[in-house]
Every structure is written in structure tokens, then in C-alpha cells.
Scaffold this motif. Structure first.
Motif: not given
Length: 78
Positions: A20-28, A30-37
Motif C-alpha cells: 500500500r505504501l509503495r502504491l501510494a508513493s507511486e500515485l503521488i 504520478s501527479v507531482e509537479e516538476p521539482y521546485d526548490d
């Protein structure tokens, strides 16, 4: 009418915790924006502020069950 999201959630909740933790991490991820310092620095500052509030006794936080219920209610799934 079928609710595919609810079916997926039910299937995901039946997985062992590690999966479940792995799936949650993958889902998050998949929708995160590009890295922003700047955004990451602001978020870390907020997390540190909240941690210090707990340490100082100014905040007790909330139980996960309460937070989860509020989130699900906001999403219309609760």
C-alpha cells in the motif's frame, strides 16, 4: 452504476502495508509537479514550524482516524 475508484480503493486497501505504501508513493509521484526548490524549501519550513509547535506544546495534532475521515468527507467518499 459502478464506481471504479471505490473498487480500486477497496483492492488497494486489501494489500499488505508495504505494498500500500509503495502504491501510494507511486500515485503521488504520478501527479507531482516538476521539482521546485522554492516550494520544497517552503514546505520544509512549514513542517519544521509544525514540529516545533508540537514540541513546544502548542499543538497536539490530530489522530489519523479523524484526519482521514475529514479528507474522505471532503472527497465525497466518506
Amino acid at each position: 452504476m459502478a464506481h471504479p475508484t471505490q473498487d480500486l480503493l477497496a483492492a488497494a486497501l486489501s494489500l499488505p502495508e508495504g505494498e500500500r505504501l509503495r502504491l501510494a508513493s507511486e500515485l503521488i509521484a504520478s501527479v507531482e509537479e516538476p521539482y521546485d526548490d522554492a516550494w520544497n524549501a517552503a514546505w520544509l519550513e512549514e513542517l519544521e514550524r509544525r514540529e516545533q509547535a508540537v514540541r513546544d506544546g502548542g499543538s497536539e495534532g490530530n489522530a489519523w482516524a479523524e484526519v482521514r475521515a475529514r479528507i474522505l468527507a471532503r472527497l465525497g467518499a466518506g
